[in-house]
Each structure stands twice: as structure tokens, then as C-alpha cells.
Scaffold this motif. Sequence first.
Motif, PDB file in Angstrom:
ATOM      1  N   LEU A  64      68.762  32.853  35.676  1.00 57.77           N
ATOM      2  CA  LEU A  64      69.862  33.108  34.742  1.00 57.77           C
ATOM      3  C   LEU A  64      69.975  34.598  34.430  1.00 57.77           C
ATOM      4  O   LEU A  64      71.075  35.146  34.371  1.00 57.77           O
ATOM      5  CB  LEU A  64      69.652  32.320  33.441  1.00 57.77           C
ATOM      6  N   ARG A  65      68.840  35.254  34.225  1.00 57.49           N
ATOM      7  CA  ARG A  65      68.834  36.682  33.905  1.00 57.49           C
ATOM      8  C   ARG A  65      69.403  37.497  35.067  1.00 57.49           C
ATOM      9  O   ARG A  65      70.112  38.476  34.866  1.00 57.49           O
ATOM     10  CB  ARG A  65      67.417  37.138  33.566  1.00 57.49           C
ATOM     11  N   ASN A  66      69.096  37.100  36.290  1.00 56.97           N
ATOM     12  CA  ASN A  66      69.606  37.800  37.462  1.00 56.97           C
ATOM     13  C   ASN A  66      71.083  37.491  37.714  1.00 56.97           C
ATOM     14  O   ASN A  66      71.734  38.198  38.477  1.00 56.97           O
ATOM     15  CB  ASN A  66      68.787  37.454  38.710  1.00 56.97           C
ATOM     16  N   GLY A  67      71.575  36.446  37.091  1.00 56.96           N
ATOM     17  CA  GLY A  67      72.982  36.079  37.229  1.00 56.96           C
ATOM     18  C   GLY A  67      73.816  36.811  36.194  1.00 56.96           C
ATOM     19  O   GLY A  67      73.549  37.955  35.845  1.00 56.96           O
ATOM     20  N   THR A  68      74.797  36.129  35.685  1.00 51.63           N
ATOM     21  CA  THR A  68      75.731  36.774  34.757  1.00 51.63           C
ATOM     22  C   THR A  68      75.504  36.361  33.309  1.00 51.63           C
ATOM     23  O   THR A  68      76.357  36.588  32.462  1.00 51.63           O
ATOM     24  CB  THR A  68      77.180  36.408  35.152  1.00 51.63           C
ATOM     25  N   VAL A  69      74.358  35.766  33.014  1.00 52.57           N
ATOM     26  CA  VAL A  69      74.088  35.284  31.657  1.00 52.57           C
ATOM     27  C   VAL A  69      73.599  36.451  30.795  1.00 52.57           C
ATOM     28  O   VAL A  69      72.690  37.188  31.170  1.00 52.57           O
ATOM     29  CB  VAL A  69      73.056  34.143  31.689  1.00 52.57           C
ATOM     30  N   SER A  70      74.199  36.603  29.629  1.00 49.32           N
ATOM     31  CA  SER A  70      73.842  37.701  28.724  1.00 49.32           C
ATOM     32  C   SER A  70      72.504  37.428  28.030  1.00 49.32           C
ATOM     33  O   SER A  70      72.056  36.289  27.939  1.00 49.32           O
ATOM     34  CB  SER A  70      74.935  37.891  27.673  1.00 49.32           C
TER      35      SER A  70
END
Length: 122
Positions: A64-70
Motif C-alpha cells: 500500500l505504501r509503495n502504491g498510491t495510498v497516503s
Amino acid sequence: THPGVLAVMGLEAAALGECEITQLLQDKLQYEMRLQYMKHYFPLDYTVQVQYEEVLRPSNITRLRNGTVSEAALRYLWFHVSSQALLRIRQVLPEKHPSWKYTQELCHLFDALGREYGAYRQ
């Protein structure tokens, strides 16, 4: 125990901001306290049923962190999963259990943090 923790636990936690509440939770959730209250005091026959989706794994957080999640969304996700797990634990604890007061203090802190996140919608 951190001296500020005991003083604040007697006060209305709603007066604190997200950072202060999170610091109190961090103090309460230290490994030694979790080991004492969530392992050593729990008899072997206590079980808490959880669904696969309710388990927050480090690999999922990394993805999630590497994706677009703030970061704000990740903090809210941690809050939601942790508070739901705590509620599950409270359902199986009798009031006279040695961990009752500890989990009650955690519930108060999570309630205060929930009020902080009340305006946040995902």
C-alpha cells in the motif's frame, strides 16, 4: 510506565490531539506490556476468531505504501484494524480478568483517536 500516561489517563482524552493520543497508545502498546497483558495473562482456552481480511500484514502495508495510498490513509487503516481487534478481545474478557483495566485504557485512547479521525472519510 511513562509518567505522563498516568496523568493523562485520568483526564478527558478528547482534549488531546492525534499526535498526543498516538504517543500514549505507543507507550501502552510497548512489547513488554502487550506480552504481559495479551499473552501471559491469557489462558490457553481463550480464543478470538478473526477473518483473513482482518489481519494487517507488514507486506500488505509495504504494498500500500509503495502504491498510491497516503500516510493519513495508512494511519486510519491501522487505527481501524487495531480498534476492531481490541473490541474482539474485550468481548471474551471477563471484567475480573487481569487485562480488563489495560484493555479499557486502550479502548479510551482508541475512542479519542476515533474522534480525531471522525472527519476523515475513505
